[in-house]
Write an enzyme that holds these catalytic residues in place. Structure first.
Site, short mmCIF file in Angstrom:
data_model
loop_
_atom_site.label_atom_id
_atom_site.label_comp_id
_atom_site.label_asym_id
_atom_site.label_seq_id
_atom_site.Cartn_x
_atom_site.Cartn_y
_atom_site.Cartn_z
N ARG A 104 -45.40 -32.71 94.55
CA ARG A 104 -46.36 -32.31 95.57
C ARG A 104 -45.64 -31.55 96.66
O ARG A 104 -44.69 -32.07 97.28
CB ARG A 104 -47.01 -33.57 96.15
CG ARG A 104 -48.19 -33.25 97.05
CD ARG A 104 -48.58 -34.48 97.82
NE ARG A 104 -49.29 -35.40 96.95
CZ ARG A 104 -50.54 -35.79 97.18
NH1 ARG A 104 -51.19 -35.36 98.22
NH2 ARG A 104 -51.12 -36.65 96.38
N THR A 108 -48.17 -27.78 101.60
CA THR A 108 -49.56 -27.51 101.15
C THR A 108 -50.21 -28.76 100.56
O THR A 108 -51.43 -28.82 100.40
CB THR A 108 -49.58 -26.43 100.06
OG1 THR A 108 -48.89 -26.94 98.91
CG2 THR A 108 -48.90 -25.15 100.52
N ASP A 200 -48.35 -48.48 92.30
CA ASP A 200 -47.73 -47.23 91.83
C ASP A 200 -47.31 -47.41 90.37
O ASP A 200 -46.39 -48.17 90.05
CB ASP A 200 -46.51 -46.90 92.70
CG ASP A 200 -45.94 -45.52 92.34
OD1 ASP A 200 -45.92 -44.65 93.22
OD2 ASP A 200 -45.52 -45.33 91.18
N ASP A 203 -43.53 -46.60 89.54
CA ASP A 203 -42.60 -47.63 90.03
C ASP A 203 -42.72 -48.91 89.21
O ASP A 203 -41.71 -49.57 88.91
CB ASP A 203 -42.88 -47.93 91.51
CG ASP A 203 -42.31 -46.85 92.41
OD1 ASP A 203 -41.48 -46.04 91.94
OD2 ASP A 203 -42.70 -46.82 93.60
N1 URA Z 1 -50.73 -43.02 91.43
C1 URA Z 1 -50.41 -44.32 91.21
O1 URA Z 1 -49.41 -44.62 90.57
N2 URA Z 1 -51.21 -45.27 91.72
C2 URA Z 1 -52.32 -45.00 92.44
O2 URA Z 1 -53.02 -45.92 92.85
C3 URA Z 1 -52.65 -43.64 92.66
C4 URA Z 1 -51.83 -42.67 92.15
#
Ligand code: URA
Length: 209
Positions: A104, A108, A200, A203
């Site tokens: 990302r 922007t 996530d 992770d």
């Molecule tokens: N990406 C993720 O890993 N978890 C989310 O909740 C949103 C985007």
């Protein structure tokens, strides 16, 4: 308009509950994502074309069916999408695996491609883009742009959990693309996480913070 298919098979829903649970550790999380990807691959391949062939069993000649349609390619969006590849390959072992890496842009906030590798026969293949989470839809849409730019004609998108915001964004940007999910959650929170979600995905898959 592309359709949204929710795979509500009891085994998928059962395993997804443990994937979501904060008390599920990295090893089990990875195994469960792998298993759900296999189950979802089974569901998403329901409409593959077949043709009749004649074979000889030990008893008699008979007509049976084999796959006849387009060859497939799985496209994980790096890095969390990688967690779904092996599970899918268990059922579609001849599929090619393309890769798309996106980051990302801090200014922007738009996804920018930093890595892309696709099979040579891109126009003939059926592509399934995979990413465990469909949040804003930014990465998924960019991956679709990237494939279309290179000539891909048949694209589907598969994820574990989608936010309504992400589904809407894909439907607006790529109205012909079908979306396959295990669960449609409530919303995105202010930090861009899906609620209730699973945290996530990258992770949790790779044990990072
Ligand atoms: N990406 C993720 O890993 N978890 C989310 O909740 C949103 C985007």
């Amino acid at each position: 308009m592309g359709k949204v298919y929710v795979f509500d098979h009891p085994l998928i829903q059962h395993k997804l509950s443990y994937i979501r649970d904060i008390n599920t550790g990295t090893k089990e999380f990875r195994e469960l994502v792998d298993e759900v990807a296999t189950l979802m691959a089974f569901e998403i391949t329901r409409d593959l074309q077949t043709e009749e062939i004649e074979i000889q069993t030990p008893v008699t000649k008979t007509k049976t069916k084999v796959l006849s349609g387009k060859k497939m390619a799985i496209v994980p969006i790096l890095r969390a999408g990688l967690g779904m590849v092996d599970g899918m390959l268990k059922l579609i072992p001849a599929a090619k695996v393309a890769h798309i890496g996106l980051y990302r842009d801090p200014e922007t906030l738009q996804p920018v491609e930093y890595y892309a590798k696709f099979p040579a026969d891109i126009e003939e293949r059926e592509f399934i883009i995979v990413d465990p989470m469909l949040a804003t839809g930014g990465s998924a849409i960019e991956a679709m742009n990237s494939l279309k730019k290179r000539g891909a004609k048949n694209i589907r998108f598969m994820c574990l959990i989608a936010a309504p915001e992400g589904v809407k964004a894909i439907q607006e940007a790529h109205p012909e693309i079908d979306i396959y999910i295990a669960a449609l959650d409530e919303k995105l929170n202010d930090h861009g996480y899906i609620v209730p979600g699973l945290g996530d995905a990258g992770d949790r898959l790779f044990g990072t913070k």
